[in-house]
Scaffold this motif. Structure first.
Motif, PDB file in Angstrom:
ATOM      1  N   VAL A  53     -10.293  19.247   0.066  1.00 37.11           N
ATOM      2  CA  VAL A  53      -9.058  19.819   0.584  1.00 37.11           C
ATOM      3  C   VAL A  53      -8.308  18.713   1.306  1.00 37.11           C
ATOM      4  N   LEU A  54      -7.061  18.463   0.886  1.00 37.91           N
ATOM      5  CA  LEU A  54      -6.218  17.460   1.538  1.00 37.91           C
ATOM      6  C   LEU A  54      -5.247  18.154   2.486  1.00 37.91           C
ATOM      7  N   CYS A  55      -5.005  17.544   3.638  1.00 35.57           N
ATOM      8  CA  CYS A  55      -4.082  18.153   4.590  1.00 35.57           C
ATOM      9  C   CYS A  55      -3.442  17.093   5.470  1.00 35.57           C
ATOM     10  N   SER A  56      -2.365  17.470   6.115  1.00 31.11           N
ATOM     11  CA  SER A  56      -1.710  16.578   7.069  1.00 31.11           C
ATOM     12  C   SER A  56      -2.423  16.656   8.410  1.00 31.11           C
ATOM     13  N   LYS A  57      -2.146  15.686   9.269  1.00 27.28           N
ATOM     14  CA  LYS A  57      -2.735  15.684  10.611  1.00 27.28           C
ATOM     15  C   LYS A  57      -2.355  16.958  11.365  1.00 27.28           C
ATOM     16  N   LYS A  58      -1.115  17.405  11.132  1.00 23.10           N
ATOM     17  CA  LYS A  58      -0.624  18.614  11.794  1.00 23.10           C
ATOM     18  C   LYS A  58      -1.455  19.839  11.429  1.00 23.10           C
ATOM     19  N   ASN A  59      -1.866  19.940  10.148  1.00 19.59           N
ATOM     20  CA  ASN A  59      -2.581  21.126   9.679  1.00 19.59           C
ATOM     21  C   ASN A  59      -4.099  20.972   9.678  1.00 19.59           C
ATOM     22  N   LEU A  60      -4.589  19.796  10.105  1.00 23.81           N
ATOM     23  CA  LEU A  60      -6.037  19.569  10.124  1.00 23.81           C
ATOM     24  C   LEU A  60      -6.774  20.610  10.972  1.00 23.81           C
ATOM     25  N   PRO A  61      -6.336  20.910  12.207  1.00 28.00           N
ATOM     26  CA  PRO A  61      -7.073  21.914  13.000  1.00 28.00           C
ATOM     27  C   PRO A  61      -7.154  23.276  12.322  1.00 28.00           C
ATOM     28  N   SER A  62      -6.040  23.706  11.689  1.00 33.95           N
ATOM     29  CA  SER A  62      -6.038  25.015  11.014  1.00 33.95           C
ATOM     30  C   SER A  62      -7.014  25.022   9.849  1.00 33.95           C
ATOM     31  N   CYS A  63      -7.044  23.931   9.069  1.00 35.41           N
ATOM     32  CA  CYS A  63      -7.953  23.854   7.923  1.00 35.41           C
ATOM     33  C   CYS A  63      -9.413  23.865   8.379  1.00 35.41           C
ATOM     34  N   VAL A  64      -9.718  23.072   9.375  1.00 38.32           N
ATOM     35  CA  VAL A  64     -11.094  23.018   9.880  1.00 38.32           C
ATOM     36  C   VAL A  64     -11.505  24.374  10.432  1.00 38.32           C
ATOM     37  N   ASN A  65     -10.594  25.042  11.122  1.00 37.21           N
ATOM     38  CA  ASN A  65     -10.894  26.356  11.693  1.00 37.21           C
ATOM     39  C   ASN A  65     -11.226  27.367  10.600  1.00 37.21           C
ATOM     40  N   VAL A  66     -10.407  27.360   9.514  1.00 36.78           N
ATOM     41  CA  VAL A  66     -10.639  28.300   8.418  1.00 36.78           C
ATOM     42  C   VAL A  66     -11.957  27.992   7.708  1.00 36.78           C
ATOM     43  N   VAL A 115       0.855  -1.184   0.000  1.00 33.82           N
ATOM     44  CA  VAL A 115       0.000   0.000   0.000  1.00 33.82           C
ATOM     45  C   VAL A 115       0.890   1.232   0.000  1.00 33.82           C
ATOM     46  N   LYS A 116       0.464   2.228  -0.729  1.00 35.61           N
ATOM     47  CA  LYS A 116       1.219   3.469  -0.824  1.00 35.61           C
ATOM     48  C   LYS A 116       0.656   4.458   0.181  1.00 35.61           C
ATOM     49  N   ALA A 117       1.505   4.845   1.133  1.00 38.43           N
ATOM     50  CA  ALA A 117       1.055   5.802   2.143  1.00 38.43           C
ATOM     51  C   ALA A 117       0.795   7.157   1.480  1.00 38.43           C
ATOM     52  N   PRO A 118      -0.368   7.766   1.728  1.00 38.50           N
ATOM     53  CA  PRO A 118      -0.669   9.045   1.097  1.00 38.50           C
ATOM     54  C   PRO A 118       0.184  10.167   1.689  1.00 38.50           C
ATOM     55  N   SER A 119       0.384  11.210   0.898  1.00 39.06           N
ATOM     56  CA  SER A 119       1.139  12.369   1.378  1.00 39.06           C
ATOM     57  C   SER A 119       0.329  13.175   2.386  1.00 39.06           C
ATOM     58  N   TYR A 120      -0.989  12.977   2.366  1.00 39.72           N
ATOM     59  CA  TYR A 120      -1.888  13.716   3.244  1.00 39.72           C
ATOM     60  C   TYR A 120      -2.684  12.722   4.087  1.00 39.72           C
ATOM     61  N   SER A 121      -2.972  13.085   5.316  1.00 39.91           N
ATOM     62  CA  SER A 121      -3.653  12.155   6.226  1.00 39.91           C
ATOM     63  C   SER A 121      -5.170  12.312   6.231  1.00 39.91           C
ATOM     64  N   HIS A 122      -5.673  13.508   5.866  1.00 36.02           N
ATOM     65  CA  HIS A 122      -7.117  13.754   5.962  1.00 36.02           C
ATOM     66  C   HIS A 122      -7.646  14.478   4.722  1.00 36.02           C
ATOM     67  N   GLU A 150       4.668  26.156   5.171  1.00 35.24           N
ATOM     68  CA  GLU A 150       5.987  25.975   4.577  1.00 35.24           C
ATOM     69  C   GLU A 150       6.201  24.575   4.009  1.00 35.24           C
ATOM     70  N   ASP A 151       5.505  23.568   4.545  1.00 33.43           N
ATOM     71  CA  ASP A 151       5.800  22.187   4.139  1.00 33.43           C
ATOM     72  C   ASP A 151       4.871  21.645   3.047  1.00 33.43           C
ATOM     73  N   GLN A 152       4.060  22.512   2.431  1.00 33.88           N
ATOM     74  CA  GLN A 152       3.181  22.121   1.319  1.00 33.88           C
ATOM     75  C   GLN A 152       2.290  20.927   1.685  1.00 33.88           C
ATOM     76  N   SER A 153       1.810  20.919   2.928  1.00 38.41           N
ATOM     77  CA  SER A 153       0.988  19.803   3.388  1.00 38.41           C
ATOM     78  C   SER A 153      -0.503  20.114   3.352  1.00 38.41           C
ATOM     79  N   ILE A 154      -0.889  21.115   2.565  1.00 35.32           N
ATOM     80  CA  ILE A 154      -2.297  21.418   2.307  1.00 35.32           C
ATOM     81  C   ILE A 154      -2.475  21.544   0.797  1.00 35.32           C
ATOM     82  N   LYS A 155      -3.506  20.892   0.256  1.00 34.44           N
ATOM     83  CA  LYS A 155      -3.723  20.924  -1.185  1.00 34.44           C
ATOM     84  C   LYS A 155      -5.211  20.924  -1.489  1.00 34.44           C
ATOM     85  N   ILE A 156      -5.625  21.824  -2.396  1.00 28.50           N
ATOM     86  CA  ILE A 156      -7.006  21.820  -2.886  1.00 28.50           C
ATOM     87  C   ILE A 156      -7.047  20.867  -4.071  1.00 28.50           C
TER      88      ILE A 156
END
Length: 360
Positions: free
Chosen positions: A196-209, A145-152, A179-185
């Motif tokens: 919208v794809l994002c990492s676990k780290k950036n999930l709270p910021s994305c949901v907030n916005v 299985v290929k691990a995705p670049s984004y978690s959510h 800075e780490d390009q871990s958010i993508k539309i």
């Protein structure tokens, strides 16, 4: 003026490549994340600085093999099996594995091991073994299985056109600060649904916005994607007529062995036509245990495992552990690496390497 061949040879400059670049290309060729989680793969011994002109291939890195590599002026050893598997508490001259690591560090020799990353590789060790069955359809027993670049994934399912415009501006601002390009539309933000794809780290910021905009959205995990050509073991469905005897002879030719071990199922003989097969290099029982096939090929199994197969109408061919892997080095890996390095580096296969077991 005539120039001697010896002069030409001495005047040729060796082409070298930085160790980090060699490792990068090897990791791209066979991603290490495909290896078993229990395995110890990648760069195992790293000198402080190194330029590589030759890749030395071996199935097992023993002291005679290391002596051969040193005599051939090799500074990069690709050992299919990792010579360091369990952690070493010390590096002395008292144990052969410690001596190997110490000598490599002393002489500035790098050691790299791919092991199960090459088992899982499409076109790797198990695909090479499957060639013995002739024309066939081949699939992994356990697909990688290929691990995705984004978690959510955040999917916007309902919104007005004004809300989408506002959302686009907000997301653009957020992405510009990431800075780490871990958010993508993932899709056109002006047409529903928007993902919208994002990492676990950036999930709270994305949901907030997104939640500050009058839209409806759903958050889900972004799942791993199966890779249907890569994975551990191979299941084979034959499209040509092969017998157990013909597969045995093909394996002997491929491995250079004069004898292999064969356990025939109660209803089988050498002339039995094989319709389905399965292979797993090395010690394959954990991968092949539940596979239903006419003929299974591996390196080694216990007496009781073989007995279970033969009494459930499955024949077994055993090549010995490293014999099921070693032929891949010269038949497949050597030319593939020469192509990978664009013939800039020489790729040689050990002549001293051999399976510790022999039939006498």
């Amino acid at each position: 003026m005539r120039v001697s061949a010896s002069f030409l040879r001495s005047s040729l400059q060796k082409v070298t490549m930085d160790l980090k670049e060699v490792v990068r290309l090897l990791n791209d060729f066979a991603p290490l994340e495909r290896a078993g989680s229990w395995d110890n793969v990648g760069l195992l011994v790293e000198p402080s600085s190194l330029s590589v002109s030759k890749i030395f291939l071996t199935n097992d890195l023993t002291e005679p093999v290391l002596e051969e590599a040193i005599a051939g002026e090799a500074v990069f050893i690709l050992s299919y099996h990792p010579p360091v598997f369990k952690p070493l508490k010390k590096i002395t001259r008292s144990h052969w594995k410690e001596r190997i690591v110490g000598t490599c560090l002393e002489k500035g020799i790098a050691v790299y091991s791919p092991h199960t990353a090459y088992d899982a590789l499409f076109g790797g060790v198990n695909d090479w073994l499957a060639i013995a069955f002739g024309e066939s359809s081949v699939l992994p027993v356990e697909p990688s299985v290929k691990a995705p670049s984004y978690s959510h994934q955040i999917k916007i399912v309902s919104a007005s056109s004004n809300s989408l415009d506002e959302l686009q501006r907000s997301l653009d601002n957020l992405i510009s600060t990431c800075e780490d390009q871990s958010i993508k539309i993932l899709s056109d933000s002006h047409h529903l649904p928007v993902s919208v794809l994002c990492s676990k780290k950036n999930l709270p910021s994305c949901v907030n916005v997104i939640s500050k905009t009058p839209v409806e959205f759903v958050v889900s995990r972004y799942e791993c994607v199966p890779e249907f050509e890569a994975g551990i073991g191979r299941k084979v469905t034959l499209t040509s007529t092969q017998t157990i005897g013909s597969v045995v002879e093909k394996l002997k030719t491929m491995t250079g062995l004069s004898h292999v071990r064969l356990a025939l199922a109660a209803s089988h003989n050498l002339d039995t036509v094989v319709k389905t097969g399965a292979v797993c290099a090395g010690s394959g029982i954990s991968v092949l245990r539940e596979v239903q096939a006419d003929l299974l090929v591996s390196g080694e199994m216990s007496h009781h495992d073989v007995l279970e197969y033969t009494q459930t109408n499955r024949s077994v061919i055993l090549l010995e552990h490293s014999n099921s892997e070693r032929g891949f080095l010269s038949a497949v890996l050597q030319p593939k690496l020469q192509q990978l390095f664009e013939d800039k580096l020489s790729v040689v296969v050990s002549q001293a390497d051999h399976d510790p077991l022999q039939i006498v």
